[in-house]
Design an enzyme around this catalytic site. Structure first.
Site, PDB file in Angstrom:
ATOM      1  N   GLU A  64      79.284 -11.420 -14.818  1.00  0.00           N
ATOM      2  CA  GLU A  64      78.035 -12.144 -15.017  1.00  0.00           C
ATOM      3  C   GLU A  64      77.799 -13.044 -13.812  1.00  0.00           C
ATOM      4  O   GLU A  64      78.659 -13.864 -13.468  1.00  0.00           O
ATOM      5  CB  GLU A  64      78.050 -12.992 -16.302  1.00  0.00           C
ATOM      6  N   GLU A  89      80.041 -18.364 -10.836  1.00  0.00           N
ATOM      7  CA  GLU A  89      79.127 -19.503 -10.952  1.00  0.00           C
ATOM      8  C   GLU A  89      79.317 -20.410  -9.730  1.00  0.00           C
ATOM      9  O   GLU A  89      80.434 -20.809  -9.424  1.00  0.00           O
ATOM     10  CB  GLU A  89      79.424 -20.245 -12.266  1.00  0.00           C
ATOM     11  N   ASP A 139      68.130 -18.326 -10.762  1.00  0.00           N
ATOM     12  CA  ASP A 139      67.261 -19.367 -10.204  1.00  0.00           C
ATOM     13  C   ASP A 139      66.113 -18.715  -9.441  1.00  0.00           C
ATOM     14  O   ASP A 139      66.353 -17.866  -8.566  1.00  0.00           O
ATOM     15  CB  ASP A 139      68.061 -20.260  -9.251  1.00  0.00           C
ATOM     16  N   LYS A 143      60.681 -22.916  -3.876  1.00  0.00           N
ATOM     17  CA  LYS A 143      60.221 -23.300  -2.533  1.00  0.00           C
ATOM     18  C   LYS A 143      60.336 -22.111  -1.586  1.00  0.00           C
ATOM     19  O   LYS A 143      61.357 -21.422  -1.567  1.00  0.00           O
ATOM     20  CB  LYS A 143      61.048 -24.464  -1.999  1.00  0.00           C
ATOM     21  N   ASP A 175      62.543 -15.678 -17.512  1.00  0.00           N
ATOM     22  CA  ASP A 175      61.317 -16.203 -18.135  1.00  0.00           C
ATOM     23  C   ASP A 175      60.213 -16.326 -17.083  1.00  0.00           C
ATOM     24  O   ASP A 175      59.085 -16.626 -17.431  1.00  0.00           O
ATOM     25  CB  ASP A 175      61.581 -17.617 -18.665  1.00  0.00           C
ATOM     26  N   THR A 215      72.060 -17.112 -24.087  1.00  0.00           N
ATOM     27  CA  THR A 215      72.386 -17.968 -22.942  1.00  0.00           C
ATOM     28  C   THR A 215      71.746 -19.335 -23.194  1.00  0.00           C
ATOM     29  O   THR A 215      70.823 -19.453 -24.007  1.00  0.00           O
ATOM     30  CB  THR A 215      71.899 -17.414 -21.586  1.00  0.00           C
ATOM     31  N   PHE A 217      69.876 -21.089 -21.158  1.00  0.00           N
ATOM     32  CA  PHE A 217      68.483 -21.116 -20.712  1.00  0.00           C
ATOM     33  C   PHE A 217      67.593 -20.294 -21.634  1.00  0.00           C
ATOM     34  O   PHE A 217      66.444 -20.667 -21.884  1.00  0.00           O
ATOM     35  CB  PHE A 217      68.372 -20.650 -19.251  1.00  0.00           C
ATOM     36  N   GLU A 218      68.109 -19.211 -22.177  1.00  0.00           N
ATOM     37  CA  GLU A 218      67.314 -18.421 -23.123  1.00  0.00           C
ATOM     38  C   GLU A 218      66.920 -19.294 -24.319  1.00  0.00           C
ATOM     39  O   GLU A 218      65.759 -19.307 -24.740  1.00  0.00           O
ATOM     40  CB  GLU A 218      68.131 -17.225 -23.604  1.00  0.00           C
TER      41      GLU A 218
HETATM   42  C1  LIG Z   1      69.000 -21.096 -14.338  1.00  0.00           C
HETATM   43  S1  LIG Z   1      70.717 -21.126 -14.430  1.00  0.00           S
HETATM   44  C2  LIG Z   1      71.083 -19.887 -15.690  1.00  0.00           C
HETATM   45  C3  LIG Z   1      72.448 -20.037 -16.264  1.00  0.00           C
HETATM   46  C4  LIG Z   1      72.800 -19.036 -17.381  1.00  0.00           C
HETATM   47  N1  LIG Z   1      72.758 -17.677 -16.900  1.00  0.00           N
HETATM   48  C5  LIG Z   1      71.879 -19.190 -18.547  1.00  0.00           C
HETATM   49  O1  LIG Z   1      71.025 -18.326 -18.757  1.00  0.00           O
HETATM   50  O2  LIG Z   1      72.001 -20.199 -19.260  1.00  0.00           O
HETATM   51  C6  LIG Z   1      71.204 -20.269 -12.955  1.00  0.00           C
HETATM   52  C7  LIG Z   1      72.689 -20.424 -12.670  1.00  0.00           C
HETATM   53  O3  LIG Z   1      73.028 -19.607 -11.578  1.00  0.00           O
HETATM   54  C8  LIG Z   1      73.887 -20.319 -10.706  1.00  0.00           C
HETATM   55  N2  LIG Z   1      73.727 -19.712  -9.374  1.00  0.00           N
HETATM   56  C9  LIG Z   1      72.649 -19.745  -8.568  1.00  0.00           C
HETATM   57  N3  LIG Z   1      72.856 -19.022  -7.460  1.00  0.00           N
HETATM   58  C10 LIG Z   1      74.116 -18.511  -7.566  1.00  0.00           C
HETATM   59  C11 LIG Z   1      74.918 -17.696  -6.746  1.00  0.00           C
HETATM   60  N4  LIG Z   1      74.457 -17.222  -5.578  1.00  0.00           N
HETATM   61  N5  LIG Z   1      76.162 -17.386  -7.160  1.00  0.00           N
HETATM   62  C12 LIG Z   1      76.634 -17.853  -8.343  1.00  0.00           C
HETATM   63  N6  LIG Z   1      75.909 -18.628  -9.164  1.00  0.00           N
HETATM   64  C13 LIG Z   1      74.677 -18.957  -8.790  1.00  0.00           C
HETATM   65  C14 LIG Z   1      73.419 -21.748 -10.810  1.00  0.00           C
HETATM   66  O4  LIG Z   1      74.414 -22.682 -10.427  1.00  0.00           O
HETATM   67  C15 LIG Z   1      73.064 -21.840 -12.294  1.00  0.00           C
HETATM   68  O5  LIG Z   1      74.167 -22.230 -13.075  1.00  0.00           O
END
Ligand SMILES: C[S@@+](CC[C@H](N)C(=O)[O-])C[C@H]1O[C@@H](n2cnc3c(N)ncnc32)[C@H](O)[C@@H]1O
Length: 241
Positions: A64, A89, A139, A143, A175, A215, A217-218
């Protein structure tokens, strides 16, 4: 795990500084405070290869990307105890939180890796070595100057196809309508992947832990009434089968 490291032992703290001569996102991985023996590995400058993260005896392996606080990993490790999960992560505090949740739940079939998942998939995961790749609520980096940090750039199909076993699935939820459009366009245009709507339906029906859900965020976005888009893309062999 390598022979001389117990599960949960921290393998390194330095940061891999640069890739291709440019400062990489990996440099942003912060130091992690690890409490006790948690299933967490800090990638640092020289992350261990995938095989060193997986205990013997697991036939299936899933990764994941951006596992956040670990809600999906906790559910997935319960419904598929014979599969080993690696949550990659970038944020050390989230990885620690997720590792804590796995320990609380008594799970031993997952590990958190603190690293930039794009780099790790590129240089530490062997070709055709994993069964599924999950990316939930990546993410969107709104920007313009940060757009290059998105996971689903033009290179994403090649990266997913490289690490997935033949017929393996890339599973995505978002989303963000604009990013969903980019994901559908980039993945849909590649001859290396094909959208698998039957699998999407089957996995949604199978319930929490199989794919997409739950998740953190979901949960938040459903509560806000946002529309969630979910995609399953299957790898296609070079011969097009
Ligand atoms: C919007 S959050 C979603 C977290 C989780 N998947 C959820 O749905 O609850 C995006 C996560 O991806 C991580 N992230 C962003 N870019 C990443 C990368 N290149 N490698 C690993 N993690 C990353 C961020 O630190 C953050 O915890």
């Amino acid at each position: 795990m390598s022979a001389d490291s117990a599960p949960g032992e921290v393998l390194g703290r330095a940061h891999r500084m640069s890739v291709g001569g440019k400062l990489s996102f990996r440099k942003r991985v912060p130091p992690v405070e690890v409490r006790g023996k948690l299933p967490i590995v800090v990638g640092g400058d020289d992350p261990p290869p995938l095989a060193d993260l997986i205990p013997t005896g697991f036939g299936k392996v899933e990764i994941e990307v951006g596992s956040g606080k670990g809600a999906y990993l906790v559910a997935a490790t319960e419904v598929r105890p014979d599969t080993f999960f690696i949550g990659i992560e970038a944020a050390g505090s989230y990885a620690t939180f997720a590792a804590d949740r796995l320990v609380e739940a008594g799970r031993t079939n997952a590990v958190l890796l603190v690293d930039n998942a794009r780099l790790y998939l590129e240089d530490r995961v062997p070709e055709r070595s994993i069964d599924r790749l999950h990316v939930y609520f990546p993410d969107p980096w709104p920007k313009r100057r940060h757009r290059g940090r998105r996971f689903f750039t033009e290179d994403a199909p090649r990266l997913a196809h490289r690490v997935l076993r033949p017929g393996g699935h890339l599973l995505v939820a978002t989303d963000n309508p604009g990013y969903a459009g980019q994901i559908a366009r980039v993945l849909g245009a590649s001859p290396l992947l094909v959208r698998d709507e039957n699998e999407e339906r089957a996995l949604i029906e199978a319930g929490p832990g199989h794919a997409f859900s739950p998740t953190n965020f979901e949960r938040k976005y459903i509560a806000e009434g946002r529309i969630i888009r979910r995609f399953a893309f299957r790898t296609v062999s070079e011969a097009g089968a």
